[in-house]
Design a protein around this motif. Structure first.
Motif, short mmCIF file in Angstrom:
data_model
loop_
_atom_site.label_atom_id
_atom_site.label_comp_id
_atom_site.label_asym_id
_atom_site.label_seq_id
_atom_site.Cartn_x
_atom_site.Cartn_y
_atom_site.Cartn_z
N VAL A 130 1.23 -1.13 0.04
CA VAL A 130 -0.19 0.27 0.22
C VAL A 130 0.79 1.37 0.09
CG1 VAL A 130 -1.76 1.00 1.06
CG2 VAL A 130 -2.08 -1.06 0.93
N SER A 131 0.75 2.47 -1.07
CA SER A 131 1.05 2.98 -0.74
C SER A 131 0.45 4.23 -1.03
CB SER A 131 1.73 4.12 -2.14
OG SER A 131 1.12 3.35 -2.81
N LEU A 132 0.87 5.43 0.42
CA LEU A 132 0.03 6.23 0.77
C LEU A 132 0.45 7.60 1.18
CD1 LEU A 132 -3.29 7.32 2.14
CD2 LEU A 132 -2.05 6.46 3.60
N LYS A 133 -0.29 8.87 0.40
CA LYS A 133 0.70 10.36 0.72
C LYS A 133 -0.78 11.24 0.84
CE LYS A 133 5.39 9.64 -1.62
NZ LYS A 133 6.27 10.68 -2.59
N ALA A 134 0.27 12.28 1.42
CA ALA A 134 -0.94 13.69 1.03
C ALA A 134 -0.02 14.70 0.46
CB ALA A 134 -1.50 13.94 2.37
N GLU A 135 -0.63 15.66 -0.33
CA GLU A 135 -0.05 16.72 -0.22
C GLU A 135 -0.94 18.12 0.29
OE1 GLU A 135 2.01 16.61 -2.67
OE2 GLU A 135 1.37 15.55 -3.21
N PHE A 136 -0.37 18.79 1.38
CA PHE A 136 -0.59 19.76 2.45
C PHE A 136 -0.77 21.50 1.50
CE2 PHE A 136 -0.82 15.89 4.80
CZ PHE A 136 -1.47 16.19 5.86
N THR A 137 -1.68 22.41 1.39
CA THR A 137 -1.62 23.38 0.69
C THR A 137 -1.92 24.68 1.33
OG1 THR A 137 -2.04 22.01 -1.43
CG2 THR A 137 -2.99 24.63 -1.41
N PHE A 138 -0.75 25.69 1.60
CA PHE A 138 -1.20 26.86 1.95
C PHE A 138 -0.69 27.98 0.55
CE2 PHE A 138 0.25 30.39 4.21
CZ PHE A 138 -1.22 30.48 5.35
N LYS A 139 -1.84 28.24 0.49
CA LYS A 139 -1.68 29.19 -0.64
C LYS A 139 -1.06 28.77 -1.23
CE LYS A 139 -2.03 33.10 2.84
NZ LYS A 139 -0.86 34.39 2.65
N GLU A 140 0.01 29.50 -1.84
CA GLU A 140 0.67 28.37 -2.96
C GLU A 140 2.03 27.58 -3.04
OE1 GLU A 140 -0.17 30.24 -6.32
OE2 GLU A 140 -1.64 31.06 -5.12
N ARG A 141 2.24 27.27 -1.81
CA ARG A 141 2.85 26.25 -1.24
C ARG A 141 2.27 24.63 -1.24
NH1 ARG A 141 4.86 27.46 4.51
NH2 ARG A 141 6.08 25.74 4.31
N GLU A 142 3.01 24.31 -1.49
CA GLU A 142 1.98 22.51 -1.45
C GLU A 142 3.74 21.60 -1.05
OE1 GLU A 142 -0.55 21.41 -4.43
OE2 GLU A 142 1.17 19.47 -5.07
N ILE A 143 2.48 21.04 0.25
CA ILE A 143 4.26 19.93 0.46
C ILE A 143 3.63 18.23 0.53
CG2 ILE A 143 5.45 19.69 2.74
CD1 ILE A 143 4.62 22.31 3.42
N SER A 144 4.37 17.24 0.61
CA SER A 144 3.88 16.26 0.35
C SER A 144 4.40 15.50 1.63
CB SER A 144 4.56 15.48 -1.12
OG SER A 144 4.82 14.34 -1.29
N VAL A 145 3.81 14.27 1.99
CA VAL A 145 4.21 13.84 2.74
C VAL A 145 3.93 12.96 2.76
CG1 VAL A 145 4.60 15.85 4.59
CG2 VAL A 145 2.52 13.87 4.38
N ARG A 146 4.52 11.35 3.47
CA ARG A 146 3.86 10.11 3.47
C ARG A 146 3.33 9.56 3.99
NH1 ARG A 146 6.79 6.07 0.35
NH2 ARG A 146 8.94 7.27 0.26
N GLY A 147 2.73 8.88 4.41
CA GLY A 147 2.04 8.15 4.78
C GLY A 147 2.02 6.61 5.62
N PHE A 148 1.69 6.27 6.42
CA PHE A 148 2.45 4.98 6.72
C PHE A 148 1.02 4.01 7.66
CE2 PHE A 148 2.57 7.78 10.57
CZ PHE A 148 1.74 6.96 11.81
N TYR A 149 1.30 2.47 7.35
CA TYR A 149 0.03 1.27 8.17
C TYR A 149 0.04 1.46 9.75
CZ TYR A 149 -1.64 -2.43 8.49
OH TYR A 149 -3.17 -3.45 9.27
N ASP A 150 -0.70 2.11 10.85
CA ASP A 150 -0.41 1.86 11.67
C ASP A 150 -0.66 0.59 12.84
OD1 ASP A 150 0.58 3.06 14.50
OD2 ASP A 150 -1.11 3.92 14.41
N GLY A 151 -0.79 -0.92 11.58
CA GLY A 151 -1.43 -1.90 12.34
C GLY A 151 -2.90 -2.16 12.09
N ASN A 152 -3.77 -2.92 12.22
CA ASN A 152 -4.81 -3.33 12.92
C ASN A 152 -5.96 -2.53 11.58
OD1 ASN A 152 -5.00 -4.57 15.18
ND2 ASN A 152 -4.44 -3.16 15.99
N GLY A 153 -5.53 -2.68 10.25
CA GLY A 153 -6.59 -1.47 9.51
C GLY A 153 -6.03 -0.23 9.47
N VAL A 154 -5.58 0.42 9.89
CA VAL A 154 -5.33 1.88 10.64
C VAL A 154 -4.48 2.47 9.54
CG1 VAL A 154 -5.36 3.92 12.15
CG2 VAL A 154 -6.55 2.09 12.29
N TYR A 155 -4.41 3.01 8.96
CA TYR A 155 -2.94 4.16 7.75
C TYR A 155 -3.14 5.48 8.44
CZ TYR A 155 -3.46 0.06 5.01
OH TYR A 155 -3.01 -1.01 4.09
#
Length: 512
Positions: free
Chosen positions: A30-55
């Protein structure tokens, strides 16, 4: 989808919790990321699996205002999820993450100076719950605002017990007598599954780091080390990179994190665990994955002869993705030369330890430890404390935590108070920087000068390196007995200053 809070303080964490697939191996498939945006800025961070079906996806906003986010995943139930939150001003002890400042110093993100007065307790986080609580109480009462600690458990002298939790799924099946043996570092096979993390281990580590944050303590987290009989030091490059991506996804949003790539990294080559030429790619991975650019360095084992300046065996701290120099050395005379060479903050992260062990690195006197801190400050560097006193239970602070029993911490706190009080200080060596016997430091506008005489014991001194025509008032400091006596007369670069003729004396001068 759950968001931990709709109103998040600047430099605190946003945590997004998602339900997703549990089949197969979510850590791999499973790959998971999110793009966080503030005005003109965009920051990408990686998500992770925390067990028991929770990401989970974690983010540290650095500007007040309205932020939005959108997820990206190869799993339809995790993909294209959207949301927003409001970032509010920071409060209390929240000054943001620490960054390099003025080339050779540190400051919090809000501009307040940060002066590292650190200690080492490598695997306090792997001890019993009772001992962990005792360590936290000791740190809360100590002068230390930074701690060096490991992710992986440690196998070394005085460290042969198995931890309660491991970072990977599996069992420790080898049988050991409890007697330390260096040959165990050569392990090539492991009973642990290096493609299945143990979320419970990392959840515990996160709680420990958060607790330290509430105490205002920065965590210099050691990502790899050679003291291993589980195979964690020799997982192979692919697994090393996967581990780095996972731990940065989990911890990158913690504002009190520093990354220490390794402790005694060059020893890992000798132990046949990791080749020296692998570190470039591992360090680059941390830089690529860490959206917040926390401080990062790497710590050496081998040192040249005491008067040599050939540091070619060290990792090249001049590289741009290394923020500061983290070294093991007990001769601080070289600090100005290292500043000249690297043009970065110098952290003497191991200068030997106050204690009474058989090992030469673990039997420094308290007076020498205090001397190292004063000399480090006056040469423009930052020194890290460690304590290695044996007791009947073999609980040694340097590794296990517990209680601080040495005489140096209180006196280190005395120095910290002197440095932190008054205007922000960016100390740089002055005219005595070429001396083995006395050192002086000052700030750029010459309004504050600190002179330390170490174990020398002059009865008078003329500070010829003071700026011509500038007059100071001063204080005589007994750094061991922690007393301060005002000097009666004004001081210039021609004044004969009477001194008590005893060691561990310093002078603090303020411009009139």
């Amino acid at each position: 989808m759950q968001i931990e809070s709709q109103n998040v303080e600047r430099w605190n964490r946003v945590e997004i919790s998602l339900d997703g697939p549990q089949i197969g191996n979510p850590f791999l498939e499973v790959s998971l990321k999110a793009e966080f945006t503030f005005k003109e800025r965009e920051i990408s961070v990686r998500g992770f699996y925390d067990g028991n079906g929770v990401y989970k996806i974690r983010f540290m906003p650095d500007e007040p205002g309205q932020w939005s986010f959108k997820t990206r995943s190869n799993q339809i139930e995790l993909d294209n999820l959207k949301g927003n939150f409001n970032c509010i001003d920071a409060s209390g002890i929240n000054h943001g993450p620490v960054k390099v400042s003025n080339s050779t110093h540190f400051a919090y993100a809000d501009g307040n100076p940060f002066y590292p007065f650190g200690t080492t307790s490598y695997v306090w986080n792997h001890q019993t719950e009772e001992l962990q609580k005792e360590t936290i109480l000791s740190l809360n009462e100590s002068p230390f605002n930074k701690i060096r600690m490991c992710v992986f458990p440690k196998y070394y002298e005085y460290n042969t017990a198995e931890p309660a939790l491991y970072p990977y799924v599996g069992e420790q099946k080898r049988l050991y007598s409890g007697t330390f043996d260096f040959t165990d570092w050569m392990v090539k096979e492991s009973d642990f599954n290096f493609v299945r993390f143990n979320p419970q281990f990392f959840q515990k580590l996160e709680q420990q780091i958060d607790t330290l944050q509430t105490l205002g303590i920065e965590v210099d987290l050691i990502l790899f080390h050679p003291y291993d009989h589980w195979g964690f030091a020799s997982m192979g490059k692919e697994n090393d990179l996967r581990y780095l991506k996972y731990i940065i996804a989990r911890l990158g949003s913690f504002r009190n994190i520093w990354w220490s790539m390794a402790n005694e990294y060059d020893l890992m080559d000798l132990a046949q665990q990791k080749k020296k030429d692998e570190w470039d790619d591992l360090i680059q991975c941390v830089e690529d994955e860490d959206s917040y650019q926390h401080p990062i360095s790497i710590h050496n084992w081998h040192n040249p002869p005491i008067h040599a300046m050939d540091n070619s065996h060290w990792y090249d701290h001049k590289k741009e993705n290394i923020s500061h120099v983290s070294i093991q050395h007990d001769n601080l005379f070289f600090v100005p030369k290292w500043h000249e060479t690297y043009k970065k903050p110098i952290m003497i992260d191991e200068c030997r330890y106050e204690g009474n062990l058989n090992n030469g690195w673990g039997n420094m006197s308290a007076k020498k430890m205090v001397q190292q801190f004063w000399e480090g400050v006056c040469r423009g560097a930052y020194v890290t404390h460690g304590e290695t006193y044996l007791n009947e239970n073999n609980i040694v602070w340097w590794s296990h935590g517990g209680k601080l029993i040495g005489e140096s911490p209180e006196r280190i706190g005395f120095l910290r108070k002197i440095i932190e009080e008054g205007e922000p200080k960016r100390l740089t060596p002055l005219g005595a920087e070429s001396s083995h016997w006395e050192v002086a430091a000052g700030i750029s506008n010459d309004s504050f000068v600190l002179v330390y005489f170490g174990d020398s014991q002059p009865t008078f001194k003329v500070l010829e390196f003071l700026p011509e025509g500038v007059e100071f008032h001063g204080e005589l400091i007994d750094t061991w007995n922690m007393t301060i006596i005002p000097l009666e007369k004004a001081i210039t670069n021609k004044t004969v200053i009477e001194l008590p003729g005893q060691p561990y004396i310093a002078l603090k001068l303020l411009k009139n």
